[in-house]
Design an enzyme around this catalytic site. Structure first.
Site, PDB file in Angstrom:
ATOM      1  N   GLN A  99     -19.477  56.147  54.807  1.00 20.33           N
ATOM      2  CA  GLN A  99     -19.497  57.183  55.877  1.00 20.33           C
ATOM      3  C   GLN A  99     -19.220  56.418  57.175  1.00 20.33           C
ATOM      4  OE1 GLN A  99     -19.895  60.549  55.637  1.00 20.33           O
ATOM      5  NE2 GLN A  99     -20.222  61.120  57.772  1.00 20.33           N
ATOM      6  N   HIS A 131     -15.685  49.135  52.932  1.00 15.86           N
ATOM      7  CA  HIS A 131     -14.648  50.167  52.831  1.00 15.86           C
ATOM      8  C   HIS A 131     -13.670  50.113  54.008  1.00 15.86           C
ATOM      9  CE1 HIS A 131     -12.947  53.818  51.370  1.00 15.86           C
ATOM     10  NE2 HIS A 131     -13.160  54.438  52.510  1.00 15.86           N
ATOM     11  N   LYS A 191      -3.611  58.065  44.914  1.00 13.32           N
ATOM     12  CA  LYS A 191      -4.734  58.940  44.521  1.00 13.32           C
ATOM     13  C   LYS A 191      -5.007  59.990  45.594  1.00 13.32           C
ATOM     14  CE  LYS A 191      -9.217  57.662  45.297  1.00 13.32           C
ATOM     15  NZ  LYS A 191     -10.372  56.760  45.181  1.00 13.32           N
ATOM     16  N   ARG A 193      -8.257  62.482  46.606  1.00 20.96           N
ATOM     17  CA  ARG A 193      -9.637  62.859  46.275  1.00 20.96           C
ATOM     18  C   ARG A 193      -9.836  64.338  46.561  1.00 20.96           C
ATOM     19  NH1 ARG A 193     -14.106  60.902  44.699  1.00 20.96           N
ATOM     20  NH2 ARG A 193     -13.541  58.699  44.775  1.00 20.96           N
ATOM     21  N   ASP A 217     -10.690  47.638  42.242  1.00 21.48           N
ATOM     22  CA  ASP A 217     -11.122  48.488  43.357  1.00 21.48           C
ATOM     23  C   ASP A 217     -12.301  47.814  44.060  1.00 21.48           C
ATOM     24  OD1 ASP A 217     -11.033  50.663  45.036  1.00 21.48           O
ATOM     25  OD2 ASP A 217     -11.271  52.160  43.459  1.00 21.48           O
ATOM     26  N   SER A 221     -18.062  54.000  41.820  1.00 21.23           N
ATOM     27  CA  SER A 221     -19.264  54.810  42.049  1.00 21.23           C
ATOM     28  C   SER A 221     -19.463  55.725  40.831  1.00 21.23           C
ATOM     29  CB  SER A 221     -19.090  55.597  43.348  1.00 21.23           C
ATOM     30  OG  SER A 221     -20.221  56.379  43.595  1.00 21.23           O
ATOM     31  N   GLY A 223     -17.041  56.456  38.841  1.00 20.25           N
ATOM     32  CA  GLY A 223     -16.047  56.058  37.845  1.00 20.25           C
ATOM     33  C   GLY A 223     -14.889  57.033  37.734  1.00 20.25           C
ATOM     34  N   GLY A 224     -14.884  58.080  38.578  1.00 22.12           N
ATOM     35  CA  GLY A 224     -13.816  59.087  38.519  1.00 22.12           C
ATOM     36  C   GLY A 224     -12.442  58.489  38.814  1.00 22.12           C
TER      37      GLY A 224
HETATM   38  C1  R5P Z   1     -12.393  54.834  47.736  1.00 21.64           C
HETATM   39  O1  R5P Z   1     -11.444  54.762  48.497  1.00 21.64           O
HETATM   40  C2  R5P Z   1     -12.948  53.623  47.083  1.00 21.64           C
HETATM   41  O2  R5P Z   1     -12.076  52.555  47.222  1.00 21.64           O
HETATM   42  C3  R5P Z   1     -13.220  53.835  45.606  1.00 21.64           C
HETATM   43  O3  R5P Z   1     -12.004  54.117  44.947  1.00 21.64           O
HETATM   44  C4  R5P Z   1     -14.177  54.960  45.370  1.00 21.64           C
HETATM   45  O4  R5P Z   1     -15.307  54.806  46.183  1.00 21.64           O
HETATM   46  C5  R5P Z   1     -14.595  55.036  43.928  1.00 21.64           C
HETATM   47  O5  R5P Z   1     -15.446  56.124  43.741  1.00 21.64           O
HETATM   48  P1  R5P Z   1     -15.574  56.806  42.309  1.00 21.64           P
HETATM   49  O6  R5P Z   1     -15.911  55.731  41.337  1.00 21.64           O
HETATM   50  O7  R5P Z   1     -16.686  57.808  42.500  1.00 21.64           O
HETATM   51  O8  R5P Z   1     -14.263  57.466  42.019  1.00 21.64           O
END
Ligand code: R5P
Length: 292
Positions: A99, A131, A191, A193, A217, A221, A223-224
């Protein structure tokens, strides 16, 4: 290292001990439970078991999930009350770092909130693969980002991997760095989101048939992201998919999502069953530059 002592919070004990070994610095034991089993209401407790008076103290603690942030604050305060002359915060995974701006009117910029409270006791902050590194310039204490990617790059150099893949634009800078260290080529996906749990990737022809591909990466988080990228790779004939990240949070359905991969590898910024590499050397190098 003379005049330096290392303290580890309960979220980062193996890493803190490894950093102390790398620095050849004494490690201060901490007791985390006043009574066996801890407080019945789940509140945290810390007690330093050695003096830190007049010392430069390096405090290593990942601040995720929230109770680990509270424990960090208790330790930092105890170290200051104990008479440490300097406190260097090493926060391997900086909770709330994603955030990084006010997306909607009225929101807290949570990353800045965390930094404000860390600055109460710490003289400086080292964190890892955050991030948005640009954010660190707005923190109210000197802050440096240390890269965790060399540790992953060294791992990906010696395992069965032909190609590295960035699942999104944000990961491209990381994958470039890992690919240079691993001595292997890289590719990227685009990608989008949709919400905290759902992402899509635009179809892109990749030369992955029969190959072993490592998706790299900063954070896994839910894993999506990794699962979506892994399915795309498998649909294009990839033989093997490795999910590699610096910070493995593995929340919600992450373990289920990650069954789309043949292997998962993460560092010890967050200690889990998938931790395969240590970033102790990376932090020790940065600390030597700072404290020597
Ligand atoms: C987002 O830009 C981050 O680099 C990760 O790709 C993201 O935080 C991964 O989150 P999740 O595992 O929930 O897809």
């Amino acid at each position: 290292m003379a005049g330096v002592k290392v303290v580890g919070g309960s979220a980062s004990l193996p890493l803190a001990r490894a950093i102390a070994r790398e620095l050849n610095a004494p490690y201060v034991d901490v007791v985390f439970e006043k009574h066996p089993g801890g407080f019945p209401d789940g509140e945290r407790y810390v007690r330093l078991m050695d003096s830190v008076a007049g010392e430069n103290v390096v405090l290593v603690q990942t601040t995720h999930p929230d109770p680990n942030l509270v424990e960090y604050l208790l330790l930092a305060d105890a170290i200051r009350d104990g008479g440490a002359t300097r406190l260097t915060a090493v926060i391997p995974y900086f909770g709330y770092g994603r955030q990084d701006k006010r997306f909607l009117e009225g929101e807290a910029v949570s990353a800045k909130t965390m930094a404000k409270h860390i600055a109460v006791d710490a003289d400086e902050l080292l964190t890892m693969t955050i991030h948005n590194p640009d954010l660190l310039a707005s923190f109210p204490l000197p802050t440096r980002e240390v890269s965790g990617i060399p540790a992953l790059g060294r791992y990906l150099k010696v395992v069965d991997v032909d190609l590295l893949l960035a699942p999104d634009d944000n990961a491209v800078r990381l994958v470039k760095e890992a690919a240079a260290i691993a001595g292997k080529p890289y590719e990227s996906l685009d990608k989008t989101r949709l919400d905290s749990y759902t992402v899509t990737v635009a179809h892109k022809e990749l030369a992955v048939r029969g190959k072993s591909v490592a998706i790299v990466d900063d954070v896994i988080s839910t894993g999506g992201t990794i699962a979506t990228a892994a399915k795309e790779l498998k649909s294009q004939g990839a033989r093997r998919v490795i999910a590699a990240c610096v910070h493995g949070l593995f929340v919600g359905k992450a373990r289920e999502n990650l069954t789309a991969c043949d292997e998962v590898a993460s560092t010890d910024t967050v200690q889990t069953e998938f931790t395969k590499v240590s970033v102790a050397a990376e932090f020790a190098r940065a600390l030597r530059e700072l404290l020597d």
